[in-house]
Scaffold this active site. Structure first.
Site, PDB file in Angstrom:
ATOM      1  N   THR A   1      44.033  42.168  41.369  1.00 33.54           N
ATOM      2  CA  THR A   1      43.464  42.640  42.633  1.00 33.54           C
ATOM      3  C   THR A   1      44.530  42.774  43.710  1.00 33.54           C
ATOM      4  O   THR A   1      44.344  42.379  44.835  1.00 33.54           O
ATOM      5  CB  THR A   1      42.369  41.694  43.129  1.00 33.54           C
ATOM      6  OG1 THR A   1      42.890  40.374  43.096  1.00 33.54           O
ATOM      7  CG2 THR A   1      41.156  41.776  42.258  1.00 33.54           C
TER       8      THR A   1
ATOM      9  N   THR B   1      44.333  36.182  38.744  1.00 26.90           N
ATOM     10  CA  THR B   1      44.871  34.817  38.816  1.00 26.90           C
ATOM     11  C   THR B   1      44.263  33.862  37.799  1.00 26.90           C
ATOM     12  O   THR B   1      44.839  32.818  37.536  1.00 26.90           O
ATOM     13  CB  THR B   1      44.647  34.224  40.218  1.00 26.90           C
ATOM     14  OG1 THR B   1      43.263  34.343  40.540  1.00 26.90           O
ATOM     15  CG2 THR B   1      45.481  34.959  41.238  1.00 26.90           C
ATOM     16  N   ASP B   2      43.113  34.207  37.220  1.00 28.43           N
ATOM     17  CA  ASP B   2      42.429  33.242  36.351  1.00 28.43           C
ATOM     18  C   ASP B   2      43.285  32.807  35.168  1.00 28.43           C
ATOM     19  O   ASP B   2      43.317  31.630  34.818  1.00 28.43           O
ATOM     20  CB  ASP B   2      41.132  33.848  35.805  1.00 28.43           C
ATOM     21  CG  ASP B   2      39.991  33.673  36.788  1.00 28.43           C
ATOM     22  OD1 ASP B   2      40.280  33.309  37.954  1.00 28.43           O
ATOM     23  OD2 ASP B   2      38.836  33.902  36.406  1.00 28.43           O
TER      24      ASP B   2
ATOM     25  N   LYS C   1      46.995  26.859  37.752  1.00 28.80           N
ATOM     26  CA  LYS C   1      46.049  27.129  38.838  1.00 28.80           C
ATOM     27  C   LYS C   1      45.237  25.865  39.063  1.00 28.80           C
ATOM     28  O   LYS C   1      44.585  25.383  38.140  1.00 28.80           O
ATOM     29  CB  LYS C   1      45.138  28.287  38.442  1.00 28.80           C
ATOM     30  CG  LYS C   1      44.225  28.764  39.569  1.00 28.80           C
ATOM     31  CD  LYS C   1      43.408  29.989  39.155  1.00 28.80           C
ATOM     32  CE  LYS C   1      42.613  30.512  40.340  1.00 28.80           C
ATOM     33  NZ  LYS C   1      41.858  31.722  40.010  1.00 28.80           N
TER      34      LYS C   1
END
Lengths: 658, 461
Positions: B107, B183-184, B262
């Site tokens: 994104t 980012t996941d 993360k």
């Protein structure tokens, strides 16, 4: 302070030219002449426990420098759903602000700083807002869509406000006309600003996220007083539910104004409705003045696309500037720029608002868009200035620019990095003057004047909230909410008229949402409407204004007070003496209040017998002249013991007869 | 093409639109039992119900109209939205480094997708320049969309394609590579690229955003600027993740691809280096190394690409009372490798021992990592650990569970020879395990402690 006489004369001349009249002297004819038009956006905080999209508490506020942590952000324009950039967004991007948010752990969680997506909408708030929508006779939507409304000023850390329409096309009824409503939305309140200096803006996040509704009217108001009436009406309507917050900042409004040939300008954040008439009056005439400027410029300039300002950055040798602002500026590394505005002679000092001229329009924009810190502008047509016209001329003459007789000049002091934005801003505003009235939002002041705040955003700044799902509003849910809706304000108004209660009392009664109390006094306790009206509209209001109360007074105690007096056979006028005690000590029993005010029960007969005694005393003190003073003096002597024991009116009649 | 006329509508709502002959993007007057509504019909998200029609009303807001309440509808006009990020030609500036941006579907710059109601990425250099013009001051940009999948849909196929593309780009001669990524699973891709693309001469920087770029406060633009700067100028030629340091718009951090994780579902500053310190701090103008032992940028164009991956490796997150059938099932389904995420120093309960033994006998490669995320597996401390090792479970030092899973998958993609597997797993490629854990490699401050609160008040979060 130095005066520039010719500029001042031009200010007066142009003020006359456009036919400016003060509000005191203005009539509907004047407003019709300039085509006054206005509409409202009334904001009201809802009285909920939690915020709209997270579980932080509502209504806890912190001092500006009381914070636990700070977060810094920058805002960047994004496109609307329809693929357009919003003008405001681009302007704010130009200003290059560092935005700091002050967080306090009690009032902000990770949602406020946009580090957590929204939680489902607060159902309590939604219910209240829907009830108000129904009262506003709006067409309620079938499904609520949370929308993002871009705000790049940083007042909301996400860069947008989450907001949703609950109803469209409603109306309110003022005593003399109907006003159409465009829509009502539920939204999250924004941050409170701490400061905004140069490129640094600081906000507090305590108020952020408080549930808020916004009622938007059509521009149906044709004079300043109507706008205030309409605004009062909407605020009373909101309060009539008893489910909204009151107090400073709980209700705020934006007022849209235009004049014939002008454009919609939004005056933001008007805290008191009493300021509205002066503000709208001045704004309509400001636009009227700008249209006169347009006429003048259109005569002078053939084609605006060929118009260009000239500017020159002056050499930065402090010796050139013997002392004062210019020397300080150069030493602190700022640049001094001379700007020539061709054909703008006598435009800079053209009247726009009381004590304001066109030059202010440029000044205000430079301050906001280029983030300049005053003093940063001097010009050839200052009405009053710290510098003499001669001194200003000397500085201008340091440049090698050539000026025509019809030109005007500015001196701008600016940091090097802001030169480009400053020059663009000046040029942009001058070109707008040729075209008429720019779309903008303006900040209001209590004296009725306004200054530029930002470019007026359009529908381009709306974007669907991709973080939340639509919320359906089924029939059954709406039916449940529509039970026990309060009366329409206009019906209460008409009822009070019918009771013969003077109009002076209405604002207080409606704004405090105590029409219900009034009605109960009259219908349940059979108190005469004019007395009940006076007691609330005058005596209660007076005491509330003059007593320093520790807590909010529970108006229902008044009903209990009258009930007590009637049951104990005490004349109800004693309530006037008891009220201040009751308000100061709301938990005290009525019996105790009676002894505190030293009320003694005396038979009416005994009081009437005292009349002749007091009469003799008057003769003794003041001679035999029995004029009006005579009756008043005797009433004064007897009043204290009479009140509560005999209707004062009865006593008065007895004194006259005696 | 009749579907396009009623984008996303189905069931009752579709029937109503067809009945009154109103299209998506049609300007419409609707009469309902709740009053009149006017606006433009918008597409509806596929996952929403069939009971409402979405309208954009003239003030720009969207509302839904309940189809059950509709009495009449009339199309009065038609205006299709043209949602396009303004495309401007990306300027070439002599002297600036040449950076290649490879797109995977993150994104970084995105626009609305009516199908899902979510956002889809915009990508070309022109679009990126339109959205983030500052990029032109940082580098000369080229882009290539390798594929477009959401981060959670990344897998072996994409890893291999990406590694090969990177290899080619390096040989062609770029000064740095940036990979836009959701980012996941950014950390998984960062780890796998570390193993697949070894000894690159230039920086390979993975970047994403925690707040989608369709919002003004997005971290996308700044992350992208940091990543581009690092790719073009950094002296560190490794596979790295570049994301926000603090949640404030202040600076980014470069994390080694094997040690990054993360750590928060939505915070901007979610990526942290675990068990070590980050490689460097990055702003729009400078990369300041934090670690001194990094692989330096080189002038040559040599790079080793090992694009292998075995998708029969699983990860088992142990919980108390776990039953052995989980392991039996995995083995019977043909899994060749298991990475355990055990409690404490690396433990599972005794009930699993027979199943583990069975797995060992079937030749399944097993490694142990820790749920504590921080710290080493120490299987010699307690009997359980020793028992496990005797049944073939190998301690994976302080490898992050995800990194261990990625590495075992990569190794088993190349060999099944136990000796070779052991050797490759033990060969440290880029700090997937570390010999030392520095004192500041574990810092989870406890909010509320007075000294921490003092610190937080002074430093931007």
């Amino acid at each position: 302070m130095y005066e520039n006489r010719s500029a001042k004369a031009n200010y007066k001349k142009t003020r006359k030219e456009i036919g400016y009249v003060s509000r005191k002297n203005a009539s509907q004819k004047d407003y019709d002449r300039i085509g006054f038009m206005s509409g409202l956006e009334v904001h009201q905080q809802l009285d909920t426990k939690k915020k709209l999209f997270c579980n932080c508490p509502v209504g806890m506020y912190q001092k500006p420098d009381d914070f636990d942590a700070e977060v810094i952000r920058h805002m960047r324009p994004t496109m609307s759903e329809l693929g357009e950039y919003d003008g405001t967004a681009l302007m704010e991007f130009k200003t290059r602000k560092n935005i700091t948010y002050r967080l306090k752990k009690e009032t902000a969680c990770t949602y406020e700083v946009d580090d957590t997506p929204p939680f489902p909408i607060n159902k309590e708030a939604l219910g209240i807002a829907l009830r108000i929508s129904m009262l506003s006779k709006l067409n309620i939507v079938g499904e609520v869509h949370i929308t993002r409304k871009q705000y790049l000023d940083g007042s909301i850390p996400t860069g947008f406000q989450r907001t949703a329409i609950l109803g469209v096309k409603g109306e309110i009824e003022l005593p003399y006309k109907k006003i159409n409503l465009i829509q009502l939305s539920i939204e999250e309140d924004s941050c409170r600003e701490v400061s905004d200096i140069g490129h640094e803006r600081i906000y507090r996040t305590d108020r952020l996220g408080t549930p808020l509704i916004e009622t938007v009217t059509e521009p149906d108001f044709v004079n300043p007083d109507e706008v205030k009436d309409g605004c009062d009406y909407i605020r009373f309507l909101n309060r009539s539910t008893g489910l909204v917050k009151t107090g400073i900042g709980a209700g705020r409004q934006d007022v849209n104004v235009s004049c014939k040939g002008g454009t919609r300008v939004e005056i933001k954040g008007v805290a008191h409705t009493k300021w509205i008439p002066e503000l709208t009056h001045n704004e309509a005439f400001r636009q009227w003045s700008l249209l006169n400027i347009k006429r003048i410029l259109n005569k002078r300039i053939d084609a605006i696309n060929k118009w260009k300002l000239q500017y020159e950055i002056l050499p930065d040798t402090p010796e050139l500037y013997k002392r004062g602002v210019f020397k300080d500026a150069v030493i602190s590394g700022k640049k001094i720029i001379v700007v020539n505005l061709p054909y703008f002679k006598k435009i800079l000092s053209h009247f726009t608002q009381p004590n304001k001229v066109f030059a202010n329009e440029i000044f205000d924009r430079l301050k906001v868009i280029a983030c300049l810190i005053p003093p940063f502008m001097f010009h050839t047509e200052e009405l009053e200035s710290d510098l003499s016209p001669k001194k200003i001329k000397q500085i201008i003459d340091l440049s090698s620019l050539e000026f025509a007789k019809t030109d005007a000049q500015l001196i701008i002091i600016t940091p090097k990095d802001d030169i480009k934005t400053a020059i663009e801003t000046i040029e942009e505003r001058c070109i707008m003057a040729y075209e008429g009235v720019p779309n903008e939002t303006r900040k209001s002041f209590s004296d009725g004047s306004t200054i530029f705040e930002r470019v007026l955003p359009g529908a381009e700044r709306m974007y669907p909230d991709t973080d939340s799902a639509p919320i359906p509003l089924p029939e059954t849910y709406l039916d449940e909410l529509s039970k026990d809706l309060p009366n329409q304000i206009i019906d209460n108004y008409k009822q009070m008229k019918k009771w013969g209660i003077p109009e002076d009392y209405y604002t207080y009664i409606l704004s405090k949402n105590i029409f219900g109390l009034l009605k109960k006094l009259i219908t349940d306790l059979k108190i005469k409407p004019n007395y009940a009206g006076k007691f609330i509209g005058q005596i209660l209001k007076y005491n509330e204004g003059h007593l320093k109360l520790n807590e909010k007074f529970n108006y229902n105690l008044i009903y209990k007070l009258f009930d007590f007096l009637l049951k104990n056979g005490i004349e109800i006028e004693l309530a006037e003496r008891m009220l201040p005690e009751l308000m100061a000590h709301p938990r005290m029993e009525f019996e105790s209040i009676l002894s505190v005010i030293k009320f003694k029960k005396i038979k009416p007969k005994q009081i009437l017998e005292n009349i002749s005694f007091v009469k003799d005393k008057f003769t003794l003190l003041k001679g035999k002249n029995k004029n009006k003073d005579f009756v008043n003096w005797i009433m004064g002597q007897l009043r204290y013991s009479a009140i509560g024991n005999i209707p004062l009116n009865e006593l008065y009649q007895a004194v006259i007869k005696n | 093409m009749s579907n396009d006329l009623f984008q996303g509508y189905k069931g009752d709502a579709l029937k109503v639109l067809k009945k009154y002959n109103v299209r998506v993007w049609g300007q419409t007057d609707i009469k309902t039992k709740r009053g009149d509504f006017t606006g433009t019909v918008l597409p509806r998200s596929e996952n929403d119900d069939d009971q409402h029609i979405v309208l954009k009303i003239p003030t720009g807001y969207n509302i839904g109209v309940d189809v059950k309440t509709i009495i009449d509808m009339m199309e009065t006009g038609y205006k299709k939205a043209n949602y396009k990020i303004p495309e401007k030609e990306f300027p070439i500036t002599p002297g600036l480094p040449k950076v290649k941006l490879l797109g995977t579907g993150g994104t970084i710059a995105s626009r609305l997708d009516y199908r899902t109601g979510a956002v889809i990425p915009a990508f070309s250099p022109g679009e990126l320049y339109g959205a983030v013009p500052e990029l032109a001051d940082i580098c000369n940009l080229e882009t290539e969309k390798v594929f477009a999948v959401f981060s959670e849909n990344m897998g072996p196929k994409q890893y291999i394609a990406l590694a090969k593309t990177i290899g080619k780009e390096i040989e062609k001669g770029v000064d740095g590579i940036v990979i836009g990524h959701g980012t996941d699973t950014l950390q998984h891709t960062a780890a796998v690229l570390t193993f697949m693309v070894q000894n690159p001469p230039v920086p390979i920087v993975l970047v994403g955003s925690q707040r989608s770029s369709d919002r003004p406060s997005s971290d996308a633009a700044l992350n992208l600027m940091h990543a581009m700067y690092a790719a073009g100028n950094s002296k560190i030629a490794e596979v790295m993740v570049c994301m926000f340091g603090p949640t404030s718009d202040e600076y980014g951090l470069l994390h080694r691809g094997t040690r990054v994780r993360k750590m928060h579902s939505s915070y901007r500053s979610t990526f942290r280096t675990i068990g070590d310190v980050p490689l460097a701090r990055v702003t729009r103008k400078a990369v300041t190394p934090i670690k001194q032992d990094f692989k330096p940028r080189r002038e040559d164009r040599n790079v080793e690409v090992y694009p292998y991956f075995n998708d029969r490796v699983t990860m088992i997150y142990y919980y108390p009372g776990m039953k052995p059938d989980i392991i039996d099932n995995a083995v019977d389904s043909g899994y060749e490798g298991i990475v355990f995420v055990g409690t404490g120093l690396g433990h599972v309960n005794m009930d699993l021992f027979p199943a583990i033994k069975r797995a060992q006998e079937k030749g399944v490669f097993m490694y142990m990592t820790v749920q504590t995320i921080w710290g080493y597996v120490h299987m010699f401390v307690y009997d359980t650990g020793r028992d496990l090792m005797s049944r073939g479970v190998v301690p994976a030092w302080n490898m992050l569970p995800e990194t261990a899973w990625i590495k075992l998958s990569w190794v088993l993609g190349q060999t099944k020879d136990p000796k070779k597997v052991k050797e490759m797993m033990e060969t440290n490629i880029n700090d997937e395990w570390t010999e030392r854990e520095p004192y500041n490699g574990y810092l989870v401050y406890q909010g509320g402690a007075p000294e921490v609160e003092r610190f937080i008040r002074e430093v931007h979060k």
